[in-house]
Design a protein around this motif. Structure first.
Motif, PDB file in Angstrom:
ATOM      1  N   THR A 299      28.809  16.107 -34.535  1.00  0.00           N
ATOM      2  CA  THR A 299      27.370  15.710 -34.276  1.00  0.00           C
ATOM      3  C   THR A 299      27.492  14.265 -33.578  1.00  0.00           C
ATOM      4  O   THR A 299      27.938  13.250 -34.032  1.00  0.00           O
ATOM      5  N   VAL A 300      26.275  13.849 -32.881  1.00  0.00           N
ATOM      6  CA  VAL A 300      26.190  12.634 -32.643  1.00  0.00           C
ATOM      7  C   VAL A 300      25.700  11.874 -33.771  1.00  0.00           C
ATOM      8  O   VAL A 300      24.707  12.112 -34.288  1.00  0.00           O
ATOM      9  N   VAL A 301      26.218  10.470 -34.032  1.00  0.00           N
ATOM     10  CA  VAL A 301      25.796   9.749 -34.859  1.00  0.00           C
ATOM     11  C   VAL A 301      24.401   9.102 -34.815  1.00  0.00           C
ATOM     12  O   VAL A 301      23.904   8.817 -33.675  1.00  0.00           O
ATOM     13  N   GLU A 302      23.801   9.148 -36.066  1.00  0.00           N
ATOM     14  CA  GLU A 302      22.175   8.671 -35.872  1.00  0.00           C
ATOM     15  C   GLU A 302      22.178   7.319 -35.668  1.00  0.00           C
ATOM     16  O   GLU A 302      23.137   6.619 -36.107  1.00  0.00           O
TER      17      GLU A 302
ATOM     18  N   LEU B  24      43.201   8.325 -23.428  1.00  0.00           N
ATOM     19  CA  LEU B  24      42.324   8.863 -24.210  1.00  0.00           C
ATOM     20  C   LEU B  24      41.383   9.576 -23.649  1.00  0.00           C
ATOM     21  O   LEU B  24      40.722   9.065 -22.399  1.00  0.00           O
ATOM     22  N   ALA B  25      40.800  10.875 -24.261  1.00  0.00           N
ATOM     23  CA  ALA B  25      39.613  11.324 -23.590  1.00  0.00           C
ATOM     24  C   ALA B  25      38.272  10.281 -23.682  1.00  0.00           C
ATOM     25  O   ALA B  25      38.707   9.506 -24.822  1.00  0.00           O
ATOM     26  N   GLY B  26      37.272  10.476 -23.007  1.00  0.00           N
ATOM     27  CA  GLY B  26      36.397   9.719 -23.458  1.00  0.00           C
ATOM     28  C   GLY B  26      35.880   9.499 -24.818  1.00  0.00           C
ATOM     29  O   GLY B  26      35.614  10.775 -25.124  1.00  0.00           O
ATOM     30  N   GLN B  27      35.681   8.633 -25.436  1.00  0.00           N
ATOM     31  CA  GLN B  27      35.579   8.596 -26.925  1.00  0.00           C
ATOM     32  C   GLN B  27      34.100   8.283 -27.143  1.00  0.00           C
ATOM     33  O   GLN B  27      33.531   7.531 -26.744  1.00  0.00           O
ATOM     34  N   CYS B  28      33.407   9.475 -27.730  1.00  0.00           N
ATOM     35  CA  CYS B  28      32.058   9.443 -27.792  1.00  0.00           C
ATOM     36  C   CYS B  28      31.745   8.970 -29.065  1.00  0.00           C
ATOM     37  O   CYS B  28      32.288   9.200 -30.127  1.00  0.00           O
ATOM     38  N   PRO B  29      30.276   8.971 -29.357  1.00  0.00           N
ATOM     39  CA  PRO B  29      29.935   8.546 -30.804  1.00  0.00           C
ATOM     40  C   PRO B  29      29.471   9.748 -31.587  1.00  0.00           C
ATOM     41  O   PRO B  29      28.507  10.046 -32.161  1.00  0.00           O
ATOM     42  N   LEU B  30      30.409  10.650 -31.694  1.00  0.00           N
ATOM     43  CA  LEU B  30      30.680  11.759 -32.587  1.00  0.00           C
ATOM     44  C   LEU B  30      31.308  11.749 -34.039  1.00  0.00           C
ATOM     45  O   LEU B  30      32.204  11.084 -34.173  1.00  0.00           O
TER      46      LEU B  30
ATOM     47  N   ALA C 265      22.893   7.198 -15.790  1.00  0.00           N
ATOM     48  CA  ALA C 265      21.636   8.140 -16.282  1.00  0.00           C
ATOM     49  C   ALA C 265      21.877   8.841 -17.369  1.00  0.00           C
ATOM     50  O   ALA C 265      20.743   9.043 -18.062  1.00  0.00           O
ATOM     51  N   ARG C 266      23.193   9.578 -17.653  1.00  0.00           N
ATOM     52  CA  ARG C 266      23.128  10.482 -18.629  1.00  0.00           C
ATOM     53  C   ARG C 266      24.641  10.734 -19.083  1.00  0.00           C
ATOM     54  O   ARG C 266      25.296  10.685 -18.319  1.00  0.00           O
ATOM     55  N   LEU C 267      24.851  10.919 -20.402  1.00  0.00           N
ATOM     56  CA  LEU C 267      26.137  11.269 -20.760  1.00  0.00           C
ATOM     57  C   LEU C 267      26.111  12.875 -21.199  1.00  0.00           C
ATOM     58  O   LEU C 267      25.142  13.229 -21.092  1.00  0.00           O
ATOM     59  N   GLY C 268      27.272  12.961 -21.853  1.00  0.00           N
ATOM     60  CA  GLY C 268      27.361  14.545 -21.843  1.00  0.00           C
ATOM     61  C   GLY C 268      26.991  15.247 -23.172  1.00  0.00           C
ATOM     62  O   GLY C 268      26.370  16.474 -22.985  1.00  0.00           O
ATOM     63  N   TYR C 269      26.740  14.700 -24.113  1.00  0.00           N
ATOM     64  CA  TYR C 269      26.081  15.100 -25.341  1.00  0.00           C
ATOM     65  C   TYR C 269      24.442  14.708 -25.382  1.00  0.00           C
ATOM     66  O   TYR C 269      24.186  13.703 -25.151  1.00  0.00           O
ATOM     67  N   PRO C 270      23.471  15.743 -25.797  1.00  0.00           N
ATOM     68  CA  PRO C 270      22.259  15.487 -26.160  1.00  0.00           C
ATOM     69  C   PRO C 270      22.032  13.998 -26.789  1.00  0.00           C
ATOM     70  O   PRO C 270      22.671  14.141 -28.004  1.00  0.00           O
ATOM     71  N   GLY C 271      21.192  13.111 -26.443  1.00  0.00           N
ATOM     72  CA  GLY C 271      21.131  11.812 -27.393  1.00  0.00           C
ATOM     73  C   GLY C 271      22.437  11.136 -27.318  1.00  0.00           C
ATOM     74  O   GLY C 271      22.075   9.713 -27.831  1.00  0.00           O
ATOM     75  N   GLN C 272      23.337  11.294 -26.403  1.00  0.00           N
ATOM     76  CA  GLN C 272      24.601  10.438 -26.471  1.00  0.00           C
ATOM     77  C   GLN C 272      24.339   8.979 -25.654  1.00  0.00           C
ATOM     78  O   GLN C 272      23.523   9.292 -24.548  1.00  0.00           O
ATOM     79  N   LEU C 273      24.412   7.964 -26.022  1.00  0.00           N
ATOM     80  CA  LEU C 273      24.355   6.556 -25.370  1.00  0.00           C
ATOM     81  C   LEU C 273      25.162   5.833 -24.758  1.00  0.00           C
ATOM     82  O   LEU C 273      25.185   4.964 -23.784  1.00  0.00           O
TER      83      LEU C 273
ATOM     84  N   GLN D 252      26.038   3.683 -32.479  1.00  0.00           N
ATOM     85  CA  GLN D 252      26.634   4.722 -31.614  1.00  0.00           C
ATOM     86  C   GLN D 252      27.854   4.092 -31.026  1.00  0.00           C
ATOM     87  O   GLN D 252      29.082   4.447 -31.053  1.00  0.00           O
ATOM     88  N   THR D 253      27.945   2.865 -30.657  1.00  0.00           N
ATOM     89  CA  THR D 253      28.825   1.715 -30.429  1.00  0.00           C
ATOM     90  C   THR D 253      29.850   1.856 -31.485  1.00  0.00           C
ATOM     91  O   THR D 253      31.219   1.960 -31.433  1.00  0.00           O
ATOM     92  N   ASP D 254      29.527   1.660 -32.675  1.00  0.00           N
ATOM     93  CA  ASP D 254      30.321   1.587 -34.117  1.00  0.00           C
ATOM     94  C   ASP D 254      30.869   2.791 -33.990  1.00  0.00           C
ATOM     95  O   ASP D 254      32.333   2.589 -34.389  1.00  0.00           O
ATOM     96  N   GLN D 255      30.448   3.940 -33.809  1.00  0.00           N
ATOM     97  CA  GLN D 255      31.250   5.407 -34.012  1.00  0.00           C
ATOM     98  C   GLN D 255      32.298   5.255 -33.080  1.00  0.00           C
ATOM     99  O   GLN D 255      33.223   5.840 -32.998  1.00  0.00           O
ATOM    100  N   VAL D 256      32.052   4.920 -31.710  1.00  0.00           N
ATOM    101  CA  VAL D 256      32.874   4.984 -30.721  1.00  0.00           C
ATOM    102  C   VAL D 256      34.179   3.914 -31.023  1.00  0.00           C
ATOM    103  O   VAL D 256      35.291   4.237 -30.835  1.00  0.00           O
TER     104      VAL D 256
END
Length: 132
Positions: free
Chosen positions: A42-45, A31-37, A114-122, A51-55
Motif C-alpha cells: 500500500t502507498v504509505v500514508e 532497480l525498478a522504480g522505487q515507489c512509496p509502498l 502529472a501522475r504516477l502509477g499507484y493511486p495517491g502516489q506522489l 512518501q519520499t522517506d518510504q522511497v
C-alpha cells in the motif's frame, strides 16, 4: 572500480550533482522504480515527504539486496507528481539529506509529472548502480 563524476567546460555547475558520470563496471544494477509502498503493497500514508522517506527506505533495501550502496549509484531519475517548484525542491533536499544521499551526486534528473502509477502516489525513484 572508479566512478568519475564531472562537469564539462562550458556547462553550468550544478548544485549537488554532476552532468557526466562514467564508470567501467563488472556489473550494472538497474532497480525498478522505487515507489512509496509499504511491505504490504500500500502507498504509505502522509504527504510527499513521508512518501519520499518510504522511497528512500525501499531504495536502500533494494541496493543492499543487490550488493550495492548509495556511493555505487551512477544515475537517478526522480519523479514527483507536482508542477510546484517548492515541492520539487523539498523532495530533492529530503533525498540528498537521507541515508542514500550519496546516490544523488551522480547524473541525476528531477521531474515534475502529472501522475504516477499507484493511486495517491506522489514520488518514484529510478536508480542505476555500477559494481566492480
Amino acid at each position: 572500480m572508479t566512478i568519475e563524476r564531472q562537469n564539462p567546460p562550458g556547462l553550468h555547475t550544478p548544485l549537488g550533482y554532476h552532468h557526466v558520470t562514467s564508470v567501467e563496471a563488472r556489473r550494472t544494477v538497474y532497480l525498478a522504480g522505487q515507489c512509496p509502498l509499504t511491505a504490504d503493497g500500500t502507498v504509505v500514508e502522509g504527504d510527499v515527504l513521508a512518501q519520499t522517506d518510504q522511497v528512500v527506505a525501499n531504495t536502500a533495501a533494494a541496493l543492499a539486496f543487490a550488493g550495492a550502496g548509495p556511493a555505487d549509484v551512477v544515475r537517478t531519475v526522480i519523479y514527483v507528481a507536482t508542477d510546484d517548484r517548492e515541492t520539487l525542491s523539498a523532495v530533492w533536499d529530503r533525498l540528498t539529506a537521507s541515508e542514500i544521499g550519496a546516490a544523488f551526486t551522480s547524473a541525476s534528473t528531477l521531474l515534475g509529472v502529472a501522475r504516477l502509477g499507484y493511486p495517491g502516489q506522489l514520488v518514484e525513484l529510478d536508480v542505476t548502480a555500477a559494481l566492480a
